[in-house]
Motif scaffolding. Structure first.
Motif, mmCIF file in Angstrom:
data_model
loop_
_atom_site.group_PDB
_atom_site.id
_atom_site.type_symbol
_atom_site.label_atom_id
_atom_site.label_comp_id
_atom_site.label_asym_id
_atom_site.label_seq_id
_atom_site.Cartn_x
_atom_site.Cartn_y
_atom_site.Cartn_z
ATOM 1 N N ARG A 316 0.824 -1.160 0.030
ATOM 2 C CA ARG A 316 0.041 0.011 0.038
ATOM 3 C C ARG A 316 0.824 1.427 0.057
ATOM 4 O O ARG A 316 0.556 2.297 -0.677
ATOM 5 N N ALA A 317 2.071 1.445 0.702
ATOM 6 C CA ALA A 317 3.013 2.528 0.736
ATOM 7 C C ALA A 317 3.606 2.442 -0.363
ATOM 8 O O ALA A 317 3.856 3.680 -0.761
ATOM 9 N N LEU A 318 3.884 1.297 -1.453
ATOM 10 C CA LEU A 318 4.621 1.805 -2.607
ATOM 11 C C LEU A 318 3.494 2.342 -3.464
ATOM 12 O O LEU A 318 3.864 3.211 -4.484
ATOM 13 N N ALA A 339 0.742 10.332 1.797
ATOM 14 C CA ALA A 339 1.781 9.455 1.532
ATOM 15 C C ALA A 339 2.768 9.314 2.726
ATOM 16 O O ALA A 339 3.020 8.050 2.886
ATOM 17 N N ALA A 340 3.031 10.308 3.243
ATOM 18 C CA ALA A 340 3.885 10.206 4.859
ATOM 19 C C ALA A 340 3.385 9.215 5.721
ATOM 20 O O ALA A 340 3.904 8.656 6.468
ATOM 21 N N VAL A 341 1.993 9.380 5.847
ATOM 22 C CA VAL A 341 1.299 8.804 6.820
ATOM 23 C C VAL A 341 1.346 7.011 6.396
ATOM 24 O O VAL A 341 1.690 6.259 7.193
ATOM 25 N N ALA A 342 1.165 6.813 5.230
ATOM 26 C CA ALA A 342 1.131 5.411 4.821
ATOM 27 C C ALA A 342 2.545 4.918 4.971
ATOM 28 O O ALA A 342 2.548 3.743 5.300
ATOM 29 N N ILE A 343 3.523 5.712 4.484
ATOM 30 C CA ILE A 343 4.787 5.126 4.653
ATOM 31 C C ILE A 343 5.406 4.880 5.992
ATOM 32 O O ILE A 343 5.961 3.972 6.301
ATOM 33 N N ASN A 398 3.893 10.379 14.865
ATOM 34 C CA ASN A 398 3.461 11.059 13.635
ATOM 35 C C ASN A 398 2.213 10.558 13.399
ATOM 36 O O ASN A 398 1.049 11.012 12.984
ATOM 37 N N VAL A 399 1.734 8.978 13.064
ATOM 38 C CA VAL A 399 0.424 8.257 12.754
ATOM 39 C C VAL A 399 -0.528 8.740 13.725
ATOM 40 O O VAL A 399 -1.561 9.088 13.477
ATOM 41 N N GLY A 400 -0.063 8.721 14.985
ATOM 42 C CA GLY A 400 -1.022 8.849 16.147
ATOM 43 C C GLY A 400 -1.732 10.235 16.017
ATOM 44 O O GLY A 400 -2.696 10.375 16.313
ATOM 45 N N ARG A 401 -0.648 11.326 15.864
ATOM 46 C CA ARG A 401 -1.197 12.616 15.738
ATOM 47 C C ARG A 401 -2.065 12.690 14.554
ATOM 48 O O ARG A 401 -3.090 13.474 14.665
#
Length: 415
Positions: A316-318, A339-343, A398-401
């Motif tokens: 998914r990140a790709l 994209a930053a969150v996914a990666i 970062n993902v949590g925020r």
């Protein structure tokens, strides 16, 4: 043939293929063959460290170094996801090669972020013609290399640590600080430039052939025609305003996470092979074959499920990375943030799973598997040292925020 040997052959033939890619893409198909070739001496090379010279030559012979360059400049015009899937395949047997292959593209394609298209395009053409392999000495945090202006030249003295790929590179992406202004400059030079010493002193517990040691500069001269873009303020945690110029972190993190995933996949593949072929049942298990032990079955099931989940999140990140890199200068901050969150999410899970799988395989392979001859420990050592480069704690935050409604991660060197 004895009953036991017949069982081993039958079990091996009935086992499902593990993490094999779709080989409709001809470059992926070539990479599968290379992976199988690299596997033959991966354990010995891990012990020796040093340079994977023959392996880099194989990448050149198979036309895999120009994969991402536009066709207009002689490249193949493939997507980042193709290159990183190849790096993942290599990491199944050798984390160093997965790392080096990803960073080669990172150095070569990262030139576009310098906003110097004419020089970048000329370097791409020359790289295709010379079939160059790229390394780097651009460490973001090390203020240890300085340059002074001397007419049309810059004279560089100092060193850089963590110079992955420098020991097998034809060309280097480099960065230094201006001794007077403190600003950072970037350039591309040949790896054998006079005064440049590739120390080849990397001695990490894992990633043994990445050459991630020190490169020293002793009066190295860089002509202004080799400098890429304008000088930028030294701000290791900051990023440019234009979204498309903030993709460095996402590219780097994507290389890392696919090495993690490949390492987990490779550890599981190697462990299963050992268990089927060699492991003995525990004396109190009540079974005649180790693979019939419910404990062994449950543990392998859990490790497979977790590795499969990490693989799915990495895929998914790709997709997200392909999208933002294809957008070019039209990329928006919102697209970049998604994209930053996914990666980041994929990176966290991939690192955790790589460490877990590479450690817990020993519980189901048994005491006789834990010898250097078998090389199973290399997967854990590779995962352990590689995950230390970018602590998962800050990606999880970062993902949590973002999840709590506080917005996307602020663009920076590592996010």
């Amino acid at each position: 043939m004895s009953a036991n040997l017949a069982y081993l052959d039958t079990a091996a033939s009935q086992a499902p293929p593990l993490f094999e890619p779709n080989t409709n893409n001809r470059f992926i198909a070539r990479a599968v063959l290379l992976r199988d070739r690299f596997e033959k001496d991966a354990i010995a090379r891990d012990r020796a460290g040093g340079k994977p010279t023959a392996q880099i030559q194989a990448l050149k012979e198979q036309g895999l170094l120009t994969l991402l360059l536009p066709k207009a400049f002689g490249g193949e015009g493939e997507s980042w996801s193709t290159a990183l899937r190849i790096g993942r395949l290599f990491a199944q047997v050798d984390g160093s090669l997965g790392h080096l292959y990803g960073y080669h593209h990172f150095s070569l394609l990262g030139m576009t972020l310098r906003d110097d298209p004419a020089k970048t395009e000329e370097l791409w053409r020359r790289s295709v013609a010379g079939n160059w392999f790229w390394g780097n000495t651009t460490n973001s945090f090390s203020q240890s290399l300085f340059g002074k202006r001397d007419g049309e030249w810059f004279v560089l003295d100092g060193f850089r640590p963590f110079t992955s790929g420098s020991h097998v590179a034809d060309r280097l992406a480099i960065a230094w600080e201006d001794a007077d202004s403190g600003e950072r400059r970037f350039a591309a030079i040949e790896a054998n430039r006079e005064g440049l010493v590739i120390e080849n002193d990397w001695d990490g517990i894992g990633q043994r052939q990445t050459g991630s040691g020190r490169v020293s500069y002793h009066g190295v001269r860089v002509h202004q025609s080799e400098v890429l873009g304008a000088p930028v303020p030294l701000n290791p945690t900051g990023a440019p305003d234009q979204p498309y110029r903030t993709l460095t972190a996402l590219l780097q993190q994507s290389v890392l996470l696919n090495v993690f995933v490949g390492t987990a996949q490779g550890a599981l593949r190697a462990a299963r092979g050992y268990t089927v072929q060699h492991s003995r049942p525990w004396v109190h298990s009540g079974v005649e074959r180790h693979t019939d032990d419910p404990w062994v079955q449950r543990q392998y099931g859990e490790l497979f499920v977790q590795t499969r989940a990490a693989t799915a999140l990495a895929d998914r990140a790709l997709q997200a990375l392909d999208h933002v890199t294809a957008r070019g200068t039209a990329l928006t901050a919102e697209e970049r943030g998604e994209a930053a969150v996914a990666i980041a999410a994929a990176n966290v899970l991939a690192g955790e799973v790589a460490l877990k799988v590479s450690s817990e395989i020993f519980e189901v392979t048994g005491a006789r598997s834990a010898v250097r001859q078998r090389g199973l420990d290399r997967f854990w050592r590779n995962a352990r040292i590689h995950t230390l480069h970018n602590p998962a704690e800050y990606k999880s935050r970062n993902v949590g925020r973002w999840f709590l409604g506080e917005g996307h991660p602020e663009p920076g060197t590592f996010q």
